[in-house]
Design a protein around this motif. Structure first.
Motif, PDB file in Angstrom:
ATOM      1  N   GLY A  26      53.831 -22.604  16.888  1.00  0.00           N
ATOM      2  CA  GLY A  26      55.069 -22.703  16.131  1.00  0.00           C
ATOM      3  C   GLY A  26      55.007 -21.957  14.809  1.00  0.00           C
ATOM      4  N   GLY A  27      54.020 -21.084  14.675  1.00  0.00           N
ATOM      5  CA  GLY A  27      53.893 -20.281  13.466  1.00  0.00           C
ATOM      6  C   GLY A  27      52.478 -20.212  12.946  1.00  0.00           C
ATOM      7  N   CYS A  28      51.677 -21.225  13.258  1.00  0.00           N
ATOM      8  CA  CYS A  28      50.287 -21.219  12.817  1.00  0.00           C
ATOM      9  C   CYS A  28      49.473 -20.186  13.591  1.00  0.00           C
ATOM     10  N   VAL A  29      48.325 -19.823  13.017  1.00  0.00           N
ATOM     11  CA  VAL A  29      47.378 -18.932  13.690  1.00  0.00           C
ATOM     12  C   VAL A  29      46.310 -19.818  14.320  1.00  0.00           C
ATOM     13  N   ASN A  30      46.478 -20.067  15.615  1.00  0.00           N
ATOM     14  CA  ASN A  30      45.519 -20.882  16.353  1.00  0.00           C
ATOM     15  C   ASN A  30      44.234 -20.101  16.596  1.00  0.00           C
ATOM     16  N   MET A  31      43.100 -20.799  16.533  1.00  0.00           N
ATOM     17  CA  MET A  31      41.805 -20.162  16.725  1.00  0.00           C
ATOM     18  C   MET A  31      40.914 -21.043  17.593  1.00  0.00           C
ATOM     19  N   ARG A  32      39.924 -20.409  18.221  1.00  0.00           N
ATOM     20  CA  ARG A  32      38.903 -21.170  18.924  1.00  0.00           C
ATOM     21  C   ARG A  32      38.088 -21.958  17.897  1.00  0.00           C
ATOM     22  N   PRO A  33      37.559 -23.120  18.272  1.00  0.00           N
ATOM     23  CA  PRO A  33      36.846 -23.959  17.306  1.00  0.00           C
ATOM     24  C   PRO A  33      35.756 -23.236  16.518  1.00  0.00           C
ATOM     25  N   ALA A  34      34.914 -22.460  17.174  1.00  0.00           N
ATOM     26  CA  ALA A  34      33.828 -21.782  16.469  1.00  0.00           C
ATOM     27  C   ALA A  34      34.359 -20.761  15.471  1.00  0.00           C
ATOM     28  N   ASP A  35      35.448 -20.071  15.835  1.00  0.00           N
ATOM     29  CA  ASP A  35      36.029 -19.074  14.936  1.00  0.00           C
ATOM     30  C   ASP A  35      36.710 -19.743  13.748  1.00  0.00           C
ATOM     31  N   ALA A  36      37.426 -20.839  14.000  1.00  0.00           N
ATOM     32  CA  ALA A  36      38.084 -21.558  12.908  1.00  0.00           C
ATOM     33  C   ALA A  36      37.046 -22.095  11.923  1.00  0.00           C
ATOM     34  N   LYS A  37      35.916 -22.571  12.440  1.00  0.00           N
ATOM     35  CA  LYS A  37      34.844 -23.062  11.575  1.00  0.00           C
ATOM     36  C   LYS A  37      34.257 -21.927  10.742  1.00  0.00           C
ATOM     37  N   ALA A  38      34.064 -20.761  11.364  1.00  0.00           N
ATOM     38  CA  ALA A  38      33.533 -19.608  10.630  1.00  0.00           C
ATOM     39  C   ALA A  38      34.499 -19.178   9.525  1.00  0.00           C
ATOM     40  N   TYR A  39      35.804 -19.182   9.819  1.00  0.00           N
ATOM     41  CA  TYR A  39      36.801 -18.832   8.800  1.00  0.00           C
ATOM     42  C   TYR A  39      36.744 -19.850   7.654  1.00  0.00           C
ATOM     43  N   TRP A  40      36.562 -21.117   7.994  1.00  0.00           N
ATOM     44  CA  TRP A  40      36.475 -22.157   6.968  1.00  0.00           C
ATOM     45  C   TRP A  40      35.295 -21.888   6.028  1.00  0.00           C
ATOM     46  N   ASN A  41      34.177 -21.482   6.596  1.00  0.00           N
ATOM     47  CA  ASN A  41      32.969 -21.254   5.802  1.00  0.00           C
ATOM     48  C   ASN A  41      33.014 -19.962   4.999  1.00  0.00           C
ATOM     49  N   LYS A  42      33.813 -19.000   5.425  1.00  0.00           N
ATOM     50  CA  LYS A  42      33.825 -17.692   4.778  1.00  0.00           C
ATOM     51  C   LYS A  42      34.999 -17.489   3.821  1.00  0.00           C
ATOM     52  N   LEU A  43      36.030 -18.332   3.920  1.00  0.00           N
ATOM     53  CA  LEU A  43      37.201 -18.189   3.062  1.00  0.00           C
ATOM     54  C   LEU A  43      37.303 -19.359   2.092  1.00  0.00           C
ATOM     55  N   LYS A  44      38.148 -19.189   1.080  1.00  0.00           N
ATOM     56  CA  LYS A  44      38.365 -20.241   0.082  1.00  0.00           C
ATOM     57  C   LYS A  44      39.786 -20.135  -0.450  1.00  0.00           C
ATOM     58  N   ASN A  45      40.211 -21.133  -1.206  1.00  0.00           N
ATOM     59  CA  ASN A  45      41.524 -21.081  -1.837  1.00  0.00           C
ATOM     60  C   ASN A  45      41.637 -19.835  -2.704  1.00  0.00           C
ATOM     61  N   GLY A  46      42.781 -19.169  -2.608  1.00  0.00           N
ATOM     62  CA  GLY A  46      43.018 -17.957  -3.385  1.00  0.00           C
ATOM     63  C   GLY A  46      42.690 -16.684  -2.644  1.00  0.00           C
ATOM     64  N   ASP A  47      41.966 -16.773  -1.521  1.00  0.00           N
ATOM     65  CA  ASP A  47      41.662 -15.571  -0.751  1.00  0.00           C
ATOM     66  C   ASP A  47      42.931 -15.032  -0.094  1.00  0.00           C
ATOM     67  N   ASP A  48      42.984 -13.712   0.043  1.00  0.00           N
ATOM     68  CA  ASP A  48      44.155 -13.050   0.618  1.00  0.00           C
ATOM     69  C   ASP A  48      44.180 -13.151   2.136  1.00  0.00           C
ATOM     70  N   VAL A  49      45.391 -13.185   2.667  1.00  0.00           N
ATOM     71  CA  VAL A  49      45.642 -13.114   4.109  1.00  0.00           C
ATOM     72  C   VAL A  49      46.740 -12.080   4.305  1.00  0.00           C
ATOM     73  N   PHE A  50      46.538 -11.159   5.236  1.00  0.00           N
ATOM     74  CA  PHE A  50      47.564 -10.151   5.505  1.00  0.00           C
ATOM     75  C   PHE A  50      47.938 -10.198   6.983  1.00  0.00           C
ATOM     76  N   VAL A  51      49.220 -10.449   7.216  1.00  0.00           N
ATOM     77  CA  VAL A  51      49.741 -10.564   8.589  1.00  0.00           C
ATOM     78  C   VAL A  51      50.686  -9.397   8.847  1.00  0.00           C
ATOM     79  N   TYR A  52      50.475  -8.682   9.957  1.00  0.00           N
ATOM     80  CA  TYR A  52      51.323  -7.535  10.254  1.00  0.00           C
ATOM     81  C   TYR A  52      51.498  -7.369  11.758  1.00  0.00           C
ATOM     82  N   GLY A  53      52.424  -6.496  12.128  1.00  0.00           N
ATOM     83  CA  GLY A  53      52.686  -6.231  13.533  1.00  0.00           C
ATOM     84  C   GLY A  53      53.739  -7.153  14.110  1.00  0.00           C
TER      85      GLY A  53
END
Length: 231
Positions: free
Chosen positions: A199-226
């Motif tokens: 419904g608008g969220c970017v769904n991820m596989r559990p391992a990938d979502a966990k990796a994103y959690w560990n590598k990103l933080k508040n204030g980090d940029d996200v760019f969505v295109y296409g």
């Protein structure tokens, strides 16, 4: 359905697929329907993707292989019909494979922002980069369906909840990282290719979502295109 917790809204998509009426036997559910003998409009392409003889003619073995693919990714009705949703899914997979370890070859995701999470809706692909250096990915994602598309543009992660829970719909969304008005990266257990999308969220596989959690933080940029195929 739309899941709201306070001022944060998350939407989860449902699966749908239309095929000619002649391909659905008896008008029953996908699980009750028999394997179709109908040749689909993308028969040759689907046969080639599955490593079968691409003669463009449906066979019992073709149908079995197509049904297995549909069942794996939640494509309904699961009757082995080589229709547009099945082929679109396969074509997206081919584009993802072609990206290899250089997903930003075209330079569409900014390289002057430092660490940034990139989301390519067209290829249903995401990765994290730091300048021109690939930090993680690329990985397949499942973005918004038609009518509830993941919004494009430059965003920032503004709120994170490692074990997000909706008290209204009893839905858990682990590793949620919100970046645009309730749209977030978060983990799901279903296939990344399950149509029609979120419904608008970017769904991820559990391992990938966990990796994103560990590598990103508040204030980090996200760019969505296409643009997601089918929207």
């Amino acid at each position: 359905m739309r899941v709201r917790t306070g001022r944060i809204g998350i939407t989860l998509g449902l699966t749908g697929l239309l095929v000619p009426l002649t391909a659905v036997l008896g008008g029953g559910t996908a699980h009750a329907a028999s394997c179709t003998t109908s040749t689909g409009p993308y028969q040759k392409q689907v046969e080639k993707f599955l490593g079968r003889t691409a003669d463009g003619r449906q066979s019992a073995a073709d149908c079995k292989a197509i049904r297995a693919f549909q069942s794996q990714h939640g494509i309904t009705p699961t009757i082995g019909y080589a229709g547009p949703i099945t082929w679109r899914t396969m074509d997206t997979m081919l584009q993802q494979r072609a990206a290899g370890k250089n997903p930003n070859k075209a330079g569409k995701c900014p390289t002057n922002k430092g660490r940034i999470a990139c989301v390519d809706l067209t290829r249903q692909l995401s990765w994290i980069q730091d300048g021109k250096k690939l930090v993680y990915g690329p990985v397949p994602v499942r973005t918004g369906k038609n009518g509830t598309e993941t919004r494009t543009g430059l965003k920032k992660i503004y709120w994170r909840n490692i074990n997000h829970w909706s008290t209204i719909y009893k839905v858990r969304m682990p590793y949620s990282q919100f970046f645009d008005g309730g749209q977030a990266f978060h983990s799901v257990t279903k296939s990344m290719y399950n149509p029609p999308g979120s419904g608008g969220c970017v769904n991820m596989r559990p391992a990938d979502a966990k990796a994103y959690w560990n590598k990103l933080k508040n204030g980090d940029d996200v760019f969505v295109y296409g643009r997601k195929p089918g929207t």
